[in-house]
Scaffold this motif. Structure first.
Motif, short mmCIF file in Angstrom:
data_model
loop_
_atom_site.label_atom_id
_atom_site.label_comp_id
_atom_site.label_asym_id
_atom_site.label_seq_id
_atom_site.Cartn_x
_atom_site.Cartn_y
_atom_site.Cartn_z
N HIS A 217 1.76 92.93 33.77
CA HIS A 217 1.40 91.86 34.71
C HIS A 217 -0.01 91.40 34.36
CE1 HIS A 217 2.24 89.78 38.58
NE2 HIS A 217 0.91 89.66 38.57
N VAL A 218 -0.18 90.09 34.16
CA VAL A 218 -1.49 89.52 33.80
C VAL A 218 -1.93 88.58 34.91
CG1 VAL A 218 -2.82 88.29 32.07
CG2 VAL A 218 -0.85 89.67 31.36
N ILE A 219 -3.14 88.78 35.40
CA ILE A 219 -3.65 88.02 36.54
C ILE A 219 -4.74 87.06 36.06
CG2 ILE A 219 -4.73 88.18 38.82
CD1 ILE A 219 -3.86 91.24 38.69
N PRO A 220 -4.56 85.75 36.24
CA PRO A 220 -5.64 84.80 35.91
C PRO A 220 -6.70 84.81 37.00
CG PRO A 220 -3.70 83.63 36.72
CD PRO A 220 -3.33 85.08 36.70
N TYR A 221 -7.86 85.37 36.67
CA TYR A 221 -8.86 85.61 37.72
C TYR A 221 -9.50 84.35 38.27
CZ TYR A 221 -12.06 85.60 33.66
OH TYR A 221 -12.74 85.29 32.50
N GLU A 222 -9.40 83.23 37.56
CA GLU A 222 -9.94 81.99 38.13
C GLU A 222 -9.10 81.52 39.31
OE1 GLU A 222 -10.36 79.16 35.01
OE2 GLU A 222 -12.14 80.12 34.15
N LYS A 223 -7.80 81.79 39.25
CA LYS A 223 -6.92 81.47 40.37
C LYS A 223 -6.92 82.58 41.42
CE LYS A 223 -3.65 78.66 37.67
NZ LYS A 223 -2.23 78.54 37.23
N GLU A 224 -7.19 83.80 40.97
CA GLU A 224 -7.17 84.97 41.87
C GLU A 224 -8.50 85.71 41.75
OE1 GLU A 224 -4.86 85.76 43.95
OE2 GLU A 224 -3.09 84.67 43.30
N PRO A 225 -9.60 85.15 42.32
CA PRO A 225 -10.90 85.83 42.19
C PRO A 225 -10.92 87.22 42.82
CG PRO A 225 -11.01 84.01 43.76
CD PRO A 225 -9.70 83.89 43.06
N GLU A 226 -10.12 87.43 43.86
CA GLU A 226 -9.99 88.77 44.44
C GLU A 226 -8.74 89.42 43.86
OE1 GLU A 226 -10.06 88.27 48.68
OE2 GLU A 226 -12.23 87.93 48.72
N TRP A 227 -8.79 89.63 42.55
CA TRP A 227 -7.60 90.07 41.81
C TRP A 227 -7.18 91.50 42.14
CZ3 TRP A 227 -9.61 94.07 39.08
CH2 TRP A 227 -10.94 93.98 38.65
N SER A 228 -8.05 92.26 42.79
CA SER A 228 -7.66 93.63 43.17
C SER A 228 -6.48 93.60 44.14
CB SER A 228 -8.84 94.36 43.81
OG SER A 228 -9.27 93.70 44.99
N ARG A 229 -6.39 92.55 44.96
CA ARG A 229 -5.26 92.44 45.90
C ARG A 229 -3.94 92.34 45.15
NH1 ARG A 229 -7.34 88.06 50.48
NH2 ARG A 229 -9.21 89.22 51.17
N VAL A 230 -3.95 91.57 44.05
CA VAL A 230 -2.73 91.44 43.25
C VAL A 230 -2.40 92.77 42.57
CG1 VAL A 230 -1.59 90.14 41.41
CG2 VAL A 230 -3.29 89.01 42.86
N VAL A 231 -3.42 93.45 42.07
CA VAL A 231 -3.19 94.76 41.44
C VAL A 231 -2.55 95.72 42.43
CG1 VAL A 231 -4.30 96.77 40.41
CG2 VAL A 231 -5.06 94.48 39.77
N LEU A 232 -3.07 95.77 43.64
CA LEU A 232 -2.51 96.65 44.66
C LEU A 232 -1.08 96.24 45.01
CD1 LEU A 232 -5.65 97.04 46.95
CD2 LEU A 232 -4.65 98.79 45.48
N GLU A 233 -0.85 94.94 45.03
CA GLU A 233 0.50 94.45 45.37
C GLU A 233 1.51 94.87 44.31
OE1 GLU A 233 2.75 90.15 45.63
OE2 GLU A 233 0.66 90.27 46.29
N VAL A 234 1.18 94.67 43.02
CA VAL A 234 2.15 94.96 41.96
C VAL A 234 2.29 96.45 41.70
CG1 VAL A 234 1.84 92.71 40.88
CG2 VAL A 234 0.45 94.66 40.10
N THR A 235 1.36 97.25 42.22
CA THR A 235 1.49 98.72 42.08
C THR A 235 1.96 99.36 43.38
OG1 THR A 235 -0.86 99.01 42.63
CG2 THR A 235 -0.29 98.85 40.28
N GLY A 236 2.47 98.56 44.29
CA GLY A 236 2.99 99.11 45.55
C GLY A 236 1.92 99.73 46.42
N GLY A 237 0.70 99.22 46.29
CA GLY A 237 -0.40 99.72 47.10
C GLY A 237 -1.14 100.90 46.51
N ALA A 238 -0.65 101.43 45.40
CA ALA A 238 -1.23 102.64 44.82
C ALA A 238 -2.51 102.37 44.05
CB ALA A 238 -0.22 103.32 43.90
N GLY A 239 -2.62 101.21 43.40
CA GLY A 239 -3.75 100.95 42.51
C GLY A 239 -3.50 101.53 41.13
N VAL A 240 -4.46 101.35 40.25
CA VAL A 240 -4.29 101.81 38.86
C VAL A 240 -5.07 103.10 38.62
CG1 VAL A 240 -3.79 99.56 37.86
CG2 VAL A 240 -6.16 100.26 38.12
N ASP A 241 -4.53 103.92 37.73
CA ASP A 241 -5.15 105.21 37.44
C ASP A 241 -6.41 105.07 36.59
OD1 ASP A 241 -3.05 106.86 38.66
OD2 ASP A 241 -1.80 106.08 37.02
N HIS A 242 -6.45 104.06 35.72
CA HIS A 242 -7.58 103.89 34.81
C HIS A 242 -7.98 102.42 34.74
CE1 HIS A 242 -6.88 107.96 33.11
NE2 HIS A 242 -5.61 107.66 33.31
#
Length: 346
Positions: A217-242
């Protein structure tokens, strides 16, 4: 022991800070010391550090950078001469340089940075480059000189972040930022290790290219400046390990938000600056491990090259320039249009 016919060495040189002060000159070709080897450089590669040094925006870790300076730290070439005490290499060996040749093994120590090529001491953008044999490693037969020249800093930084520090395991998740050399190598290495990779980038064209390289999943940060929300969404709320953090001050807060509980953040770059403040509460609440990563030792470089050779990983090269066009190459790097590595053919 064979020696080059020429008595001079054609080198790129920074005479004063600013890209307009880069030029190609002839320098005397100095005799080898007993434990040194000389290589005919076939290719070198650029890192963001090289741009900052050329512009006078960073001092070396041992104080001010002394000019004139031969730039760049990463190259690959063929051994053409060996000192009488050399026992690691022979004529004809294909090798790459280490960014800090005095950092042979063990943890990083500040004094090792006194050997940093293209910063503390002259770098590698030359027809011939020589140094102590301990600062070189053999390169895989399957890689071209151009590909091998991309390994000593960008690839090794990604390797160090994910495996030496991060202890990446199959099935874990990794977030990379942007499309520079470190991020692309981190993406390739993580996929090879069986991890899932997410990425942020600035343009739609790069979204498509990163997905083709394997990013889930690739997030364009200009459209999604708070891109951590998208990361949490696509990981089911878990976030990334690294998280391989290349942005610095402008992205670290979002990286902390995007990280999983018990996750790690490897700070490898400061593209958006080094200042600012960090909220400590989420670091404590998530028990995060944040560590700065500076390239790696010669021993790490050898381990990484062994993995690259075994798995058949090929570096991604975006654009190639000639040595006399070093200023244009650095301008191109500065533009951020590249995906992967920018190289110089020598």
């Amino acid at each position: 022991m064979s020696a080059p016919v020429e008595k001079t060495n054609r080198v790129a040189q920074i005479d004063a800070f600013g890209l307009e002060h880069l030029r190609v000159v002839e320098r005397p070709l100095l005799p080898l010391r007993h434990h040194e080897i000389r290589i005919r450089v076939h290719a070198a590669s650029l890192n963001y550090r090289d741009l900052q040094i050329a512009l006078g925006r960073v001092a070396s870790r041992v104080g001010h950078i002394h000019l004139p300076l031969v730039p760049l730290s990463d190259c690959a070439g063929e051994v053409i001469e060996v000192g009488r005490a050399v026992d690691r290499f022979q004529l004809g060996d294909r090798v790459s340089s280490a960014q800090m040749p005095d950092w042979t093994a063990g943890p990083f120590k500040p004094e090792k940075a006194q050997s940093a090529l293209g910063g503390a001491v002259d770098g590698v953008l030359a027809r011939y480059f020589s140094g102590h044999q301990r600062g070189f490693v053999r390169i895989p037969d399957a890689l071209s000189f151009e590909e091998a020249a991309t390994l000593p800093t960008a690839a090794l930084t990604a390797w160090n972040a994910l495996f030496e520090f991060g202890d990446l395991k199959p099935g874990e998740t990794v977030l990379v930022q942007g499309s520079g050399g470190v991020s692309i190598f981190a993406l390739q290495f993580a996929l090879a290790a069986g991890a899932r990779v997410f990425a942020i980038t600035g343009t739609q064209a790069k979204v498509d290219r990163l997905e083709r390289l394997g990013a889930e999943h690739v997030i364009p940060y200009e459209k999604e400046p708070e891109w951590s929300r998208v990361v949490l969404e696509v990981t089911g709320g878990a976030g990334v390990d690294h998280v391989v953090e290349t942005g610095g001050a402008g992205t670290i807060d979002e990286s902390i938000k995007a990280a999983a509980i018990g996750g790690s953040i490897s700070l490898v770059g400061l593209l958006t600056g080094a200042g600012g403040r960090v909220d400590m509460l989420p670091i404590l609440a998530k028990t995060l491990c944040i560590q700065g990563v500076v390239a790696g030792s010669v021993e790490m470089l050898e381990r990484m090259i062994g993995m690259i050779d075994h798995l058949g990983i090929r570096p991604v090269i975006d654009e190639a320039f000639e040595m006399q066009d070093i200023a244009a190459a650095l301008e191109y790097l500065k533009s951020g249009r590249h995906l992967g590595k920018v190289i110089i053919k020598v």
